[in-house]
Design a protein around this motif. Structure first.
Motif, mmCIF file in Angstrom:
data_model
loop_
_atom_site.group_PDB
_atom_site.id
_atom_site.type_symbol
_atom_site.label_atom_id
_atom_site.label_comp_id
_atom_site.label_asym_id
_atom_site.label_seq_id
_atom_site.Cartn_x
_atom_site.Cartn_y
_atom_site.Cartn_z
ATOM 1 N N VAL A 101 0.835 -1.202 0.000
ATOM 2 C CA VAL A 101 0.000 0.000 0.000
ATOM 3 C C VAL A 101 0.872 1.255 0.000
ATOM 4 C CG1 VAL A 101 -1.715 1.338 1.300
ATOM 5 C CG2 VAL A 101 -1.918 -1.153 1.161
ATOM 6 N N ALA A 102 1.971 1.224 0.768
ATOM 7 C CA ALA A 102 2.860 2.384 0.849
ATOM 8 C C ALA A 102 3.564 2.657 -0.475
ATOM 9 C CB ALA A 102 3.897 2.166 1.954
ATOM 10 N N ARG A 103 3.726 1.622 -1.313
ATOM 11 C CA ARG A 103 4.399 1.821 -2.605
ATOM 12 C C ARG A 103 3.439 2.198 -3.721
ATOM 13 N NH1 ARG A 103 7.752 -2.414 -0.467
ATOM 14 N NH2 ARG A 103 6.370 -4.043 -1.265
ATOM 15 N N LEU A 104 2.151 1.937 -3.550
ATOM 16 C CA LEU A 104 1.197 2.225 -4.620
ATOM 17 C C LEU A 104 1.207 3.696 -5.052
ATOM 18 C CD1 LEU A 104 -1.910 0.026 -3.692
ATOM 19 C CD2 LEU A 104 -0.145 -0.413 -5.410
ATOM 20 N N PRO A 105 1.268 4.673 -4.117
ATOM 21 C CA PRO A 105 1.338 6.071 -4.562
ATOM 22 C C PRO A 105 2.584 6.379 -5.386
ATOM 23 C CG PRO A 105 0.684 5.956 -2.251
ATOM 24 C CD PRO A 105 1.138 4.588 -2.644
ATOM 25 N N VAL A 106 3.670 5.663 -5.099
ATOM 26 C CA VAL A 106 4.904 5.870 -5.866
ATOM 27 C C VAL A 106 4.703 5.385 -7.303
ATOM 28 C CG1 VAL A 106 7.372 5.339 -6.019
ATOM 29 C CG2 VAL A 106 6.289 5.601 -3.775
ATOM 30 N N TYR A 107 4.079 4.208 -7.450
ATOM 31 C CA TYR A 107 3.783 3.697 -8.786
ATOM 32 C C TYR A 107 2.831 4.638 -9.521
ATOM 33 C CZ TYR A 107 5.520 -0.688 -6.712
ATOM 34 O OH TYR A 107 6.269 -1.637 -6.066
ATOM 35 N N LEU A 108 1.840 5.138 -8.797
ATOM 36 C CA LEU A 108 0.854 6.021 -9.420
ATOM 37 C C LEU A 108 1.514 7.298 -9.941
ATOM 38 C CD1 LEU A 108 -2.080 6.638 -10.097
ATOM 39 C CD2 LEU A 108 -2.358 7.556 -7.786
ATOM 40 N N ARG A 109 2.405 7.859 -9.154
ATOM 41 C CA ARG A 109 3.099 9.079 -9.584
ATOM 42 C C ARG A 109 3.937 8.803 -10.833
ATOM 43 N NH1 ARG A 109 6.492 11.535 -4.969
ATOM 44 N NH2 ARG A 109 7.653 9.622 -5.297
ATOM 45 N N ALA A 110 4.624 7.653 -10.859
ATOM 46 C CA ALA A 110 5.435 7.303 -12.026
ATOM 47 C C ALA A 110 4.556 7.095 -13.258
ATOM 48 C CB ALA A 110 6.245 6.036 -11.727
ATOM 49 N N LEU A 111 3.416 6.440 -13.068
ATOM 50 C CA LEU A 111 2.501 6.188 -14.183
ATOM 51 C C LEU A 111 1.912 7.483 -14.722
ATOM 52 C CD1 LEU A 111 0.748 3.068 -12.678
ATOM 53 C CD2 LEU A 111 1.947 3.090 -14.886
ATOM 54 N N GLN A 112 1.581 8.402 -13.831
ATOM 55 C CA GLN A 112 1.020 9.685 -14.271
ATOM 56 C C GLN A 112 2.039 10.470 -15.078
ATOM 57 O OE1 GLN A 112 -0.207 10.987 -10.375
ATOM 58 N NE2 GLN A 112 -2.352 10.468 -10.737
ATOM 59 N N ALA A 113 3.324 10.368 -14.700
ATOM 60 C CA ALA A 113 4.373 11.040 -15.469
ATOM 61 C C ALA A 113 4.495 10.412 -16.860
ATOM 62 C CB ALA A 113 5.702 10.950 -14.725
ATOM 63 N N LEU A 114 4.401 9.075 -16.925
ATOM 64 C CA LEU A 114 4.446 8.395 -18.221
ATOM 65 C C LEU A 114 3.246 8.785 -19.076
ATOM 66 C CD1 LEU A 114 5.515 4.836 -17.001
ATOM 67 C CD2 LEU A 114 6.903 6.391 -18.391
ATOM 68 N N ASN A 115 2.083 8.878 -18.442
ATOM 69 C CA ASN A 115 0.864 9.242 -19.158
ATOM 70 C C ASN A 115 0.956 10.650 -19.741
ATOM 71 O OD1 ASN A 115 -1.921 8.591 -19.906
ATOM 72 N ND2 ASN A 115 -2.500 10.165 -18.443
ATOM 73 N N GLU A 116 1.556 11.562 -18.981
ATOM 74 C CA GLU A 116 1.726 12.936 -19.464
ATOM 75 C C GLU A 116 2.659 13.001 -20.660
ATOM 76 O OE1 GLU A 116 3.052 15.073 -16.070
ATOM 77 O OE2 GLU A 116 1.101 15.038 -15.060
ATOM 78 N N ARG A 117 3.560 12.023 -20.763
ATOM 79 C CA ARG A 117 4.485 11.975 -21.907
ATOM 80 C C ARG A 117 3.881 11.220 -23.083
ATOM 81 N NH1 ARG A 117 8.610 11.072 -17.794
ATOM 82 N NH2 ARG A 117 8.776 8.862 -18.358
ATOM 83 N N GLY A 118 2.649 10.728 -22.918
ATOM 84 C CA GLY A 118 1.981 10.020 -24.004
ATOM 85 C C GLY A 118 2.392 8.577 -24.156
ATOM 86 N N THR A 119 2.907 7.965 -23.090
ATOM 87 C CA THR A 119 3.334 6.569 -23.137
ATOM 88 C C THR A 119 2.134 5.659 -22.890
ATOM 89 O OG1 THR A 119 5.495 7.197 -22.244
ATOM 90 C CG2 THR A 119 4.899 4.853 -22.132
ATOM 91 N N PRO A 120 1.728 4.820 -23.865
ATOM 92 C CA PRO A 120 0.523 3.998 -23.697
ATOM 93 C C PRO A 120 0.732 2.742 -22.866
ATOM 94 C CG PRO A 120 1.440 3.663 -25.880
ATOM 95 C CD PRO A 120 2.278 4.730 -25.230
ATOM 96 N N THR A 121 1.900 2.132 -22.970
ATOM 97 C CA THR A 121 2.195 0.916 -22.212
ATOM 98 C C THR A 121 3.593 1.017 -21.612
ATOM 99 O OG1 THR A 121 3.087 -0.216 -24.170
ATOM 100 C CG2 THR A 121 0.736 -0.532 -23.687
ATOM 101 N N VAL A 122 3.821 0.214 -20.567
ATOM 102 C CA VAL A 122 5.129 0.233 -19.917
ATOM 103 C C VAL A 122 5.443 -1.160 -19.403
ATOM 104 C CG1 VAL A 122 4.162 0.883 -17.655
ATOM 105 C CG2 VAL A 122 6.558 1.397 -18.174
ATOM 106 N N SER A 123 6.681 -1.561 -19.547
ATOM 107 C CA SER A 123 7.099 -2.873 -19.039
ATOM 108 C C SER A 123 7.296 -2.794 -17.535
ATOM 109 C CB SER A 123 8.404 -3.308 -19.706
ATOM 110 O OG SER A 123 9.479 -2.477 -19.286
#
Length: 232
Positions: A18-40
């Motif tokens: 649970v403590a790491r989920l916000p970290v993943y979310l922040r990273a995903l939002q940054a990828l989304n802002e760059r237009g990245t549709p998928t990520v490994s």
């Protein structure tokens, strides 16, 4: 009636995850802002600062396993994590203690974009009451119970001096608030069913000082295992 989405702990998700989920979310939002549709999993783990095996295990608790050769759909994973963290609805927040820290928190624009609405600012100092901060008028602490009810406050933030923190916490709990974010340098005592997260910047600085000293002594630092505020 729409069924309530179970909280992470009700689903059996470990607190460390649970403590790491916000970290993943922040990273995903940054990828989304760059237009990245998928990520490994490897790339997401690298951005989040964890190893890929840990990330895959964490996301498996959400029922998300990705697609072999493609990875994770960024948009959908943002939705999954946001839903699990309860960020698909708005949460009303009251801040008590409108000194420098309280004002900084009230003025932080990132809360609103993440589902947190600053509903009330309260202080005991008569010279502060009535001030306009972030578009809100600072109310007197005596109105805390009424404000919690009127604004349906879900989360109480304590930014008071240490001596006042426990009393404020007790009043939040008595008013029905079961989630408290504490910035005061004191450990709060709360009854079962009340969640408290403590943020102590001086402790974090001391931990960094420890690692700096070890580096100067020639010791290698440990591998980063997750957010410092999360359980081990």
């Amino acid at each position: 009636m729409t069924p309530r989405t179970p909280r992470p702990r009700e689903r059996g998700i470990p607190e460390a995850t649970v403590a790491r989920l916000p970290v993943y979310l922040r990273a995903l939002q940054a990828l989304n802002e760059r237009g990245t549709p998928t990520v490994s999993s490897e790339d997401l783990a690298s951005v989040a600062g964890v190893n890929s095996a840990k990330l895959r295990k964490d996301l498996s608790h959400l029922g998300s396993y990705g697609t072999r050769g493609v990875g994770y759909d960024v948009d959908y994973l943002i939705y999954q994590i946001s839903r699990e963290l309860g960020l698909t609805q708005d949460w009303s927040v009251a801040i008590v203690g409108i000194g420098n820290l309280g004002r900084a928190l009230a003025n932080y624009g990132g809360f609103g974009t993440r589902g947190f609405r600053i509903a009330a600012l309260l202080d005991a100092d008569a010279t502060v009451v009535g001030d306009k901060v972030a578009g809100l008028s600072v109310g007197h602490i005596d109105t805390l119970e009424a404000v919690v009810g009127e604004e349906a406050v879900s989360i109480g933030v304590i930014a008071t001096p240490a001596a006042a923190a426990q009393g404020v916490c007790d009043r939040f709990v008595e008013a029905g608030v079961t989630s408290v974010l504490n910035f005061a340098p004191v450990v709060l005592n709360v009854p079962p069913g009340v969640d408290v997260r403590k943020v102590d910047l001086s402790i974090e600085l001391q931990i960094l000082a420890f690692h700096e000293q070890r580096k100067s002594d020639g010791h290698a630092g440990p591998e980063w295992a997750g957010p410092v505020e999360g359980p081990a």
